[in-house]
Every structure is written in structure tokens, then in C-alpha cells.
Motif scaffolding. Structure first.
Motif, mmCIF file in Angstrom:
data_model
loop_
_atom_site.group_PDB
_atom_site.id
_atom_site.type_symbol
_atom_site.label_atom_id
_atom_site.label_comp_id
_atom_site.label_asym_id
_atom_site.label_seq_id
_atom_site.Cartn_x
_atom_site.Cartn_y
_atom_site.Cartn_z
ATOM 1 N N TYR A 1 39.236 30.014 28.736
ATOM 2 C CA TYR A 1 39.495 30.741 29.980
ATOM 3 C C TYR A 1 39.825 32.213 29.816
ATOM 4 N N ALA B 1 43.297 25.781 37.653
ATOM 5 C CA ALA B 1 42.858 27.090 38.119
ATOM 6 C C ALA B 1 42.234 26.998 39.506
ATOM 7 N N ASP C 1 46.020 29.270 40.622
ATOM 8 C CA ASP C 1 45.423 30.549 40.232
ATOM 9 C C ASP C 1 45.207 30.545 38.726
ATOM 10 N N LEU C 2 44.555 31.576 38.212
ATOM 11 C CA LEU C 2 44.113 31.580 36.814
ATOM 12 C C LEU C 2 45.270 31.671 35.835
#
Length: 574
Positions: A233, A357, A361-362
Motif C-alpha cells: 500500500y 482502507a 481511510d488509507l
């Protein structure tokens, strides 16, 4: 250990078979880092979400994990070369199919097949290089380390260059390069004898009943969870193109390779395996937390990912050593069991990270990755005592005696007399070293013990025995037989060590302390300064750690005492 004086052996003077497998290793080690630069491009060109693209890692690693359970059985049944050829063939086919695929689901499926081939290849390659080496086992291992470093560092660079032209480029590039390696393997790698005993396909699972192996395996699972979360990621928040991502992960790969080969063994020698791993896992947790907190700042993510390479290189090497130190089962079985758990962790992490995610959120997957690094610390601590005892007490078998005389009949009456130990290896001048040590023992009225250290070499996440137990015992017995024929009483002892040559030196030093040795006699190393720096110095580690005198034995000269100040004399054979 003791070695002939003369021109230093070059680690790069090896037969074609070793070079062929080393070339294939470079391509294999490219496999993971090769796809990192094209992850954003895959998502864009195939209209896929990051969580869908992350399944490239999950399918690859989960299949690799399951395959690790059977590769030992497969290799012991069909032989090392057929296992290599099968693994290379599978990689060629499935990497080409992945490049030709038009959907993300197709690529994910073909990466699973690629994982099967990689498991077959990885589990066998180091053993084949060691078995095929004629330029010295240590030199072959250095060549394997070189291949590893090149693959880790060049993989992202090549992936970035090919990915800049097309996202299909890295997949077809691997297929072409592995096809070349496959043809060369068929042509130049000889058939190697099959193991005398076949490995059961369920042996790795049974091995996990042992507390030490299970503890270290769970620690590796948690570590790999965090590692592959980052690998899967981190490219997205960097906001770079394929070429730029390739450069970032090349810098990362250089640190992984350098800290794995050069720095991890030295840190371990200074502070011990467990303390270094504690600090290292804490460092990784901090780095992942920085990525999570700075996920909206590309420069923060870029710097943190590059820095993580140092921690990952150390962890890869020392985790494998920890597994091998505490494992009570055969090395290949322990390696398969450990590989199963660590790849499972690496495979599940990208899938879970993608779900998190998408739902949040990331930054959340990176916080979870940081948590798994930190959770690995108490897991490791639960096995701290096992690991510390394994490090402090080298494993040793029963005493070795002359083949024609029962153990003890030709041995001196030791009583309270401290013995003279002589470290021997398999080389042409070992007899002269042993004879000189026998004279020293006679002159000091001391018992003589011939000691051989059987090494398990660890390179990144692979471990291999550098010699068979029977061969090690035969090397000691041959010296004892020769001495017994001349009426010289002596006993023999085989120790085992995990790691580089320096680890073997420390194992001998601990044995010298256990038997209260008067002196340890060694010969001059023929490996040269480059090899000794890369693979560790046996004599240097012994001299620093031994509780008694260490003498440099040369049959043509008077014995010379060794101290840390005189060690540089060994680096240039006279």
C-alpha cells in the motif's frame, strides 16, 4: 576453520551450475519488488481499486505459504534439480499468462501459480548452490548473498523501467529472464543425489507443536503482516509514476540487502539475537506509525519506506536465525514450517488492509501494521529464555572417538587438566594443524580434543546445512584414527552453529569455556579480506570471545598467540 596458507580463495571461482542458479536467484528475488512500481498503473488501467490490486500479493503469498508445506516432500522424492526445473517452468508460464491477462482477477489468479513456482525454486536454490560449489562453500554462499542483493535492489528498478512502457512489461520481463534460466539449468546443472530419507508432507505442521518453533513462527507472521502491508500500500500515497517508484524501492532494496548481509550478524554478535530483534521491531513500529500519520504527505512516506529497508534487512536475517536456533527438528522441516507461517501473515495482510482502507481511510492499514510489529515483541519475549539458552550453549553431539577404538579407550585421563582444543576443517593442510596441536598438548601435559563446527548458513530468509552430519563426523574420526595409530590419545567433538563463520567462532569459544580449555589452536584462513568481511571472521570472533589463549598454528612456523591487535596479520596469507 583451520585452513591452508597460500593464495586466498575467490568466492567467484565457481562452476557453471552455481552461476546458473545464482542468475535464476537474481530473477526470483526480483519477483516481489518488481510489481511495486506498477501497482498504481494496474489500478488505473484495469479500473481496479487498491484493495483489488493488493490481491496480487495475497494470492502469491498464500499459495507460497501452503506450498512450503510440501516442497520438502517434493524435493526429497524427485530430487533437487527436478524441483528447480519444475519451479522455474511454473514461474515462466504463469508470469507470461499474467502479462497477457486483461483483467485484475486474471492477474491475481496467475500470480497464485507464480507463487507455487517460487516456493519450489526458493526452497531448493540455496541447497543446490552449496551442493554444486567447487570454489568453496563459503564462496558459494557469498555468491548467493550477492544474487539476493542484486535481485532485491534491481527488481524495483527494472519493474519501474518496464512498467513505464506498459504495466505488462514486468510480467513478460520475468517470463523471458526465467526462461533463459530454465534452459541454462537444464543444460548446466547436474543431477544431484536424492536425500536418503524422504520428508513427510505433514512434518512441517507436526513441527509446529514445538513451543520454540511455534513462537518464532507467530512472531514472523506478525512481522510479515506489517511488512507486506507497507509493500502493498505504500506506493499509492507516494503519488509517483512507475519510473520514480522504481527508484524509491531500489533505494529501499539496497538497504535491505546491505543490512541483511553485513550489519545484522555484527549487531547480533554485539548484543544478541533477541535484544536486536526487540529494538528492530520497535523501530519498524515507529516507521509504520510515521507512514500512517503522514499518509497525506508523499515525501514523508517516501523517506519512511526507504528507511524501513534497514530494519527489514536486519529482521529477515535474525528471525531466520532465531527459528533455526530454537528448533528441535531438522533444518529443512523447520524452514518449511516457518515459511508457512510467515507467508500466511504476508498473504493475509494486503487483503485485510484493502478492506480497512475501503471502509475507513488509507492511514488505518498502516496503523494496524505498526500494531502488528509491536505485538511481535511480547510474542518474541515469551520465547526469550529458549532463544537465550540456544545462543549461549552450542548444540553438540556425543564425543567422537577413533573408528577402530571405542570412545574413551584412546582418550587421555582428563581429570582436572584443561585440554588443548584444535579446530579443524576439511582441507589439505588440516593434518599438519592437528599434529602441531598434538605436540603442544604433549609438551603441556594436556588432553587433546579435535573439534569441528558444523555450520548452518543463514542468508536472509533461507537456511542450509553446509555439510552432512556423517561427513563432519568422518572428518574428525579420520584425524583421531591417524593419531591413535601413532599412539597419541585424543578425543573429538562436533559442535553446531547457526549463522556465518563468526557465529561458528563464538560457538567454539563457548565450548572452550565449558571445558575450561587451556588453549585453542587454529590455522590461517584462506578466504581473503573480502570474503571474511562478507561472511564473518571465524578466528576474529573466536579470539575476541575465547576465555583462554588462542594460538595460530602453521606447521612450518612456531605457534603464535593471537590477540585482537594481531588479527590483521591473518588477512594477508604470508
Amino acid at each position: 576453520m583451520s585452513a591452508p596458507r597460500g593464495k586466498a580463495a575467490s568466492p567467484f571461482k565457481q562452476p557453471k551450475a552455481v552461476w546458473v542458479v545464482a542468475f535464476a536467484c537474481v530473477i526470483s528475488f526480483m519477483g516481489i519488488g518488481l510489481v511495486d512500481p506498477i501497482l498504481p498503473a494496474l489500478a488505473e488501467n484495469l479500473d481496479a481499486t487498491p484493495s483489488q490490486v493488493s490481491l496480487l500479493f495475497s494470492s502469491y503469498l498464500i499459495v507460497t505459504a501452503v506450498a512450503m508445506l510440501i516442497v520438502g516432500w517434493f524435493s526429497s522424492r524427485f530430487g533437487a534439480k527436478p524441483t528447480l526445473v519444475t519451479g522455474l517452468s511454473v514461474i515462466v508460464v504463469f508470469s507470461a499468462l499474467a502479462g497477457a491477462s486483461g483483467s485484475i482477477n486474471g492477474i491475481v489468479g496467475f500470480r497464485a501459480g507464480w507463487g507455487l513456482g517460487n516456493a519450489l525454486f526458493i526452497a531448493t536454490s540455496l541447497a543446490v548452490i552449496v551442493a554444486s560449489a567447487s570454489g568453496g562453500i563459503g564462496g558459494a554462499i557469498i555468491l548467493y548473498e550477492t544474487a539476493l542483493g542484486l535481485g532485491i535492489a534491481v527488481g524495483p528498478l527494472l519493474g519501474g523501467e518496464l512498467g513505464a512502457m506498459s504495466w505488462r512489461g514486468p510480467f513478460f520481463g520475468v517470463a523471458v529472464l526465467m526462461a533463459i534460466a530454465l534452459v541454462a539449468t537444464l543444460a548446466f546443472v547436474p543431477s544431484l543425489p536424492k536425500p536418503e530419507r524422504r520428508t513427510s508432507p505433514i512434518a512441517p505442521l507436526k513441527a509446529l507443536r514445538h513451543r520454540g518453533l511455534l513462537t518464532m513462527g507467530i512472531m514472523a507472521l506478525l512481522y510479515n503482516w506489517g511488512f507486506f502491508t507497507m509493500l502493498g500500500y505504500a506506493p499509492y500515497p507516494m503519488e509517483l509514476d512507475a519510473h520514480q517508484l522504481g527508484l524509491v524501492f531500489t533505494a529501499w532494496g539496497l538497504l535491505v540487502a546491505a543490512f541483511s548481509v553485513f550489519f545484522a550478524p555484527r549487531l547480533q554478535a554485539r548484543w544478541g539475537t533477541a535484544p536486536v530483534l526487540y529494538a528492530n521491531l520497535l523501530g519498524l513500529g515507529v516507521v509504520m506509525a510515521v507512514i500512517a500519520a503522514g499518509v497525506d504527505t508523499p515525501s514523508t512516506v517516501i523517506v519512511a519506506v526507504i528507511v524501513s529497508g534497514a530494519f527489514i534487512g536486519i529482521n529477515n536475517t535474525l528471525t531466520t536465525q532465531a527459528v533455526m536456533l530454537v528448533s528441535p527438528v531438522e533444518r529443512p522441516v523447520a524452514s518449511s514450517a516457518y515459511g508457512f507461517l510467515r507467508f500466511i501473515g504476508g498473504g493475509l495482510a494486503p487483503y485485510v488492509a484493502g478492506k480497512l482502507a475501503d471502509a475507513t481511510d488509507l492511514g488505518v492499514p498502516f496503523y494496524l501494521g505498526a500494531a502488528t510489529f509491536l505485538l511481535a515483541i511480547p510474542v518474541l519475549a515469551s520465547g526469550h529464555g529458549l532463544l537465550r539458552r540456544a545462543e549461549e550453549r552450542p548444540e553438540q553431539g556425543p564425543p567422537v572417538g577413533p573408528s577402530l577404538t571405542p570412545v574413551g579407550e584412546a582418550a587421555p585421563a582428563t581429570g582436572a587438566k584443561p585440554p588443548v582444543l584444535v579446530a579443524v576443517g576439511a582441507h589439505e593442510r588440516a593434518e599438519g594443524i592437528v599434529d602441531a596441536a598434538a605436540r603442544l598438548a604433549r609438551d603441556t601435559d594436556s588432553p587433546l580434543e579435535v573439534v569441528h563446527v558444523q555450520q548452518t548458513a543463514v542468508v536472509e530468509e533461507q537456511a542450509v546445512e553446509t555439510e552432512e552430519s556423517d561427513a563432519a563426523r568422518a572428518a574428525v574420526t579420520a584425524h583421531l584414527d591417524r593419531l591413535a595409530a601413532r599412539g597419541v590419545p585424543a578425543t573429538g567433538q562436533i559442535l553446531t552453529s547457526v549463522g556465518d563463520h563468526a557465529a561458528a567462532g563464538r560457538a567454539l569459544a563457548r565450548h572452550a569455556a565449558d571445558v575450561r580449555a587451556r588453549t585453542v589452536a587454529v590455522g590461517r584462513s584462506p578466504r581473503g579480506p573480502v570474503a571474511q568481511f562478507a561472511d564473518g571472521g571465524f578466528t576474529a570472533a573466536l579470539t575476541h570471545a575465547a576465555p583462554c589463549d588462542v594460538l595460530l598454528i602453521d606447521p612450518s612456523e612456531a605457534p603464535r598467540p593471537l590477540t585482537p591487535k594481531t588479527l590483521p596479520l591473518l588477512r594477508t596469507p604470508s
